[in-house]
Design an enzyme around this catalytic site. Structure first.
Site, PDB file in Angstrom:
ATOM      1  N   CYS A   1       0.798  -1.234   0.000  1.00 46.73           N
ATOM      2  CA  CYS A   1       0.000   0.000   0.000  1.00 46.73           C
ATOM      3  C   CYS A   1       0.837   1.296   0.000  1.00 46.73           C
ATOM      4  CB  CYS A   1      -0.981   0.018   1.160  1.00 46.73           C
ATOM      5  SG  CYS A   1      -1.314  -1.571   1.885  1.00 46.73           S
TER       6      CYS A   1
ATOM      7  N   ARG B   1       7.130 -11.227   5.124  1.00 45.75           N
ATOM      8  CA  ARG B   1       6.690 -11.065   6.512  1.00 45.75           C
ATOM      9  C   ARG B   1       7.343 -12.143   7.341  1.00 45.75           C
ATOM     10  NH1 ARG B   1       0.222 -10.136   5.421  1.00 45.75           N
ATOM     11  NH2 ARG B   1       0.509  -8.345   4.051  1.00 45.75           N
TER      12      ARG B   1
ATOM     13  N   GLN C   1       1.087 -11.025  -3.543  1.00 46.93           N
ATOM     14  CA  GLN C   1      -0.330 -10.722  -3.334  1.00 46.93           C
ATOM     15  C   GLN C   1      -0.966 -10.264  -4.637  1.00 46.93           C
ATOM     16  OE1 GLN C   1       0.069  -7.663  -0.242  1.00 46.93           O
ATOM     17  NE2 GLN C   1      -1.106  -9.043   1.065  1.00 46.93           N
TER      18      GLN C   1
ATOM     19  N   ASP D   1      -2.792  -7.695  -5.108  1.00 48.53           N
ATOM     20  CA  ASP D   1      -3.176  -6.506  -4.374  1.00 48.53           C
ATOM     21  C   ASP D   1      -3.748  -5.465  -5.317  1.00 48.53           C
ATOM     22  OD1 ASP D   1      -3.380  -5.229  -2.017  1.00 48.53           O
ATOM     23  OD2 ASP D   1      -1.228  -5.035  -1.662  1.00 48.53           O
TER      24      ASP D   1
ATOM     25  N   HIS E   1      -5.441  -1.235  -5.083  1.00 47.68           N
ATOM     26  CA  HIS E   1      -5.900  -0.103  -4.288  1.00 47.68           C
ATOM     27  C   HIS E   1      -6.760   0.788  -5.159  1.00 47.68           C
ATOM     28  CE1 HIS E   1      -2.339  -1.509  -2.056  1.00 47.68           C
ATOM     29  NE2 HIS E   1      -3.179  -1.359  -1.058  1.00 47.68           N
TER      30      HIS E   1
ATOM     31  N   LYS F   1     -14.568  -3.469   6.873  1.00 47.89           N
ATOM     32  CA  LYS F   1     -14.112  -4.352   5.790  1.00 47.89           C
ATOM     33  C   LYS F   1     -15.084  -5.497   5.536  1.00 47.89           C
ATOM     34  CE  LYS F   1     -11.278  -7.118   8.888  1.00 47.89           C
ATOM     35  NZ  LYS F   1      -9.991  -7.591   9.280  1.00 47.89           N
TER      36      LYS F   1
ATOM     37  N   HIS G   1      -8.560  -1.094  -0.061  1.00 43.53           N
ATOM     38  CA  HIS G   1      -7.569  -2.158  -0.285  1.00 43.53           C
ATOM     39  C   HIS G   1      -8.335  -3.405  -0.690  1.00 43.53           C
ATOM     40  CE1 HIS G   1      -4.506  -0.087   2.323  1.00 43.53           C
ATOM     41  NE2 HIS G   1      -5.604   0.370   2.882  1.00 43.53           N
TER      42      HIS G   1
HETATM   43 ZN   LIG Z   1      -3.264  -2.238   0.786  1.00 45.98          ZN
END
Ligand SMILES: [Zn+2]
Ligand SMILES: [Zn+2]
Length: 574
Positions: A274, A303, A321, A323, A325, A405, A451
């Site tokens: 992000c 991680r 990911q 991912d 946004h 979320k 997200h």
């Molecule tokens: Zn994010």
């Protein structure tokens, strides 16, 4: 004594808890000097933690189980009464664990369960007789600690399961066997897809076939993102630690991050994509006309998970990911969420996950942002789900401190639940990075950030899919889709021609050139779980056709190759 009475009809939890008593009763008869602690029902069965005089071994289980069956046959009534704490202290005077429990209960009366000679401290909830416990099995001995505290007394845990019918018990046992047999770590090795090495603990190594599957998963997602108007970006893996201070990750996520120092400057390996994405957003002034701006990234994140929780591809220290946004106004959130849900539905159907559950997590007590923002954002999530006709749970106050979320859970073929996609509204990061756009009135306005991750992690979804399909990947995902099996060397040339034509048509094909008898070739292809085998004998060569043998053994005779190509393209959606 006050008789509380027996349950007219017991539930599964009561059956399993009663099985724990039955276990303790059997141990009590066989090993009278054992000290018992607690024996609850669990999600899958029951356990009893105890301190035996000499440690139990795996080979003691059949003996204990046999005694349990005998006690069941004796069909003692299971009687629950309330007795004074004083009386209970007398009964359990030699068991310091039970004495501690009586102290902790701290009531004038405590519960006592009695079956035959055996007495146990218990708050109640049982079947009426030991004979009601028929379909059970002891499964394992493991170590545990009193009060689950590592610094306290080490105990031994015997665990097992119980059901109301033999059928359910058998089904459960089969599921457990399947889970072992189709464990993705085992399949990954068997099918030569990926491996793990001591040199990179928690980091997956993808072999050619595994990488191919991973690429196919990524390509499919890329195709969907394009359809839904996302623009792909990529951001660096190493970013200065000041960015992570600004994003708040340093404060909240530091323990899971990797750091390094280059040219006397501190950097962190990104645990999330992000902050990098926000740098692209704020790189130049943005107009409301550009919103919603949908930036997608196949971001490689690291991680640091503790070594004890690492689990094949399900839990790794480095993963990619899917991912994305979305930068938009609060009023645009609902439409955006509708479109994310549609994308999710497409994807879940593609992998035949039919049992999917959605939940909306709402504002926790400790949170940022104003009431109106929270209400609008939460309504946007629930409205979007309603619009799409999706029923959902509300997880009250379980949202992040920075926004509500949606969480999506899928159930696989073995009826296990997996947390998959999330849609997270975020008021915090736009604030931390001072993001803005110029609205239609020419004023500066702060966007909302959404997200989104659908697979979550490609590594994890790979593992889930592999187990879900028990290794029999759908045709479009198979590393080798078609294998030509020439019955004798005389058909090798024909086999070459066939696979060349298949390859030219974009189908992943190879041939068995081992010269082995057909049965051996079939066995190998089956072991590799190749969906289509083309059996090529003298007759097929002469007629310029193939015999198609499916992975389940079904055969289709004398098919011309173009028909094979057509069928394959259909399955590959070409
Ligand atoms: Zn994010
Ligand atoms: Zn009990």
């Amino acid at each position: 004594m006050v008789r509380i009475g027996m349950e007219p009809t017991a539930n599964l939890e009561q059956l399993r808890h009663s099985a724990a008593h039955l276990l303790a009763h059997a141990v009590y008869e066989l090993y009278p000097d054992t000290l018992f602690t607690i024996g609850p029902a669990t999600e899958d069965g029951f356990f009893y933690d105890m301190l035996p005089h000499t440690n139990f071994k795996e080979c003691d289980l059949p003996l204990i189980e046999e005694r349990m069956r005998e006690l069941a046959k004796r069909n003692y009534p299971i009687v629950h009464t309330l007795i004074t704490a004083e009386k209970a202290r007398e009964i359990f005077k030699d068991n310091r664990f039970k004495l501690q429990l009586i102290d902790e209960i701290n009531q004038p009366l405590v519960g006592l369960a009695t079956q035959g000679e055996f007495k146990d401290l218990c708050r109640g909830g049982h079947v009426s007789h030991t004979g009601d416990i028929q379909h059970f099995k002891l499964e394992a001995i493991s170590g545990s600690y009193w009060k689950a505290n590592r610094d306290d007394q080490a105990l031994q845990r015997i665990s097992g399961t119980a059901f109301f019918s033999d059928e359910e018990l058998k089904k459960y046992e089969q599921k457990k066997l399947d889970a072992i047999q189709y464990d993705h770590r085992r399949l990954g090795k068997q099918l030569d897809l990926f491996s793990f090495h001591e040199e990179g603990p928690g980091f997956a190594f993808f072999h050619p076939k595994g990488r191919l599957v991973l690429n196919l998963l990524i390509e499919y997602m890329r195709k969907l993102q394009k359809e839904y108007n996302y623009q792909e970006i990529s951001t660096p893996i190493l970013l200065s630690d000041s960015l992570w201070h600004q994003s708040g990750h340093y404060a909240h996520y530091k323990d899971k991050m990797y750091f390094c120092s280059i040219d006397e400057r501190e950097f962190a390996v990104k645990p999330m994509n992000c902050p990098g994405s926000t740098l692209i957003f704020s790189e130049r002034p943005r107009s409301y006309r550009e919103l919603p701006l949908k930036l997608a990234e196949f971001g490689l994140v690291h991680r640091h998970e503790l070594s004890g929780v690492l689990h094949g591809l399900m839990r790794v220290r480095s993963f990619t990911q899917d991912d994305a946004h979305i930068y938009c106004t609060i009023d645009q959130v609902e439409d955006q969420v509708v479109s994310i849900i549609r994308m999710m539905q497409r994807l879940l159907a593609k992998f035949s996950f039919t049992n999917v559950s959605f939940a909306v997590s709402t504002r926790p007590d400790d949170s940022m942002g104003d009431d109106i923002q929270w209400e609008k954002a939460t309504n946007a999530l629930t409205n979007a789900l309603q619009k799409e006709g999706i029923s959902h749970k509300i997880q009250d106050k379980e949202g992040a401190f920075y926004g509500p979320k949606i969480e999506v859970k899928i159930q696989d073929a073995m009826e296990r639940e997996w947390q998959c996609g999330t849609v997270q509204i975020d008021f915090n990061m736009p604030h931390n990075f001072d993001l803005s756009f110029i609205n239609s009135k020419g004023e500066k306005e702060r966007p909302v950030m959404v997200h989104q991750a659908i697979y979550g992690s490609f590594e994890r979804i790979f593992a889930i899919i592999l187990e879900h399909y028990k290794g029999l990947l759908p045709f479009w995902l198979c590393p080798v889709q078609v294998r030509a099996l020439p019955i004798t060397n005389a058909q090798q040339e024909y086999a070459h021609e066939i696979i060349n034509s298949l390859k030219a048509a974009g189908i992943r094909a190879d041939m068995d050139a081992s010269g082995d008898p057909l049965s051996g070739q079939i066995k190998n292809a089956q072991a590799e779980k190749i969906p289509w085998m083309l059996v090529l004998g003298k007759k097929e060569t002469e007629l310029n056709v193939v015999t198609l043998r499916h992975r389940d053994g079904k055969q289709e005779l004398n098919l011309p190759l173009n028909q094979i190509i057509e069928k394959a393209h259909e399955l590959m959606n070409i």
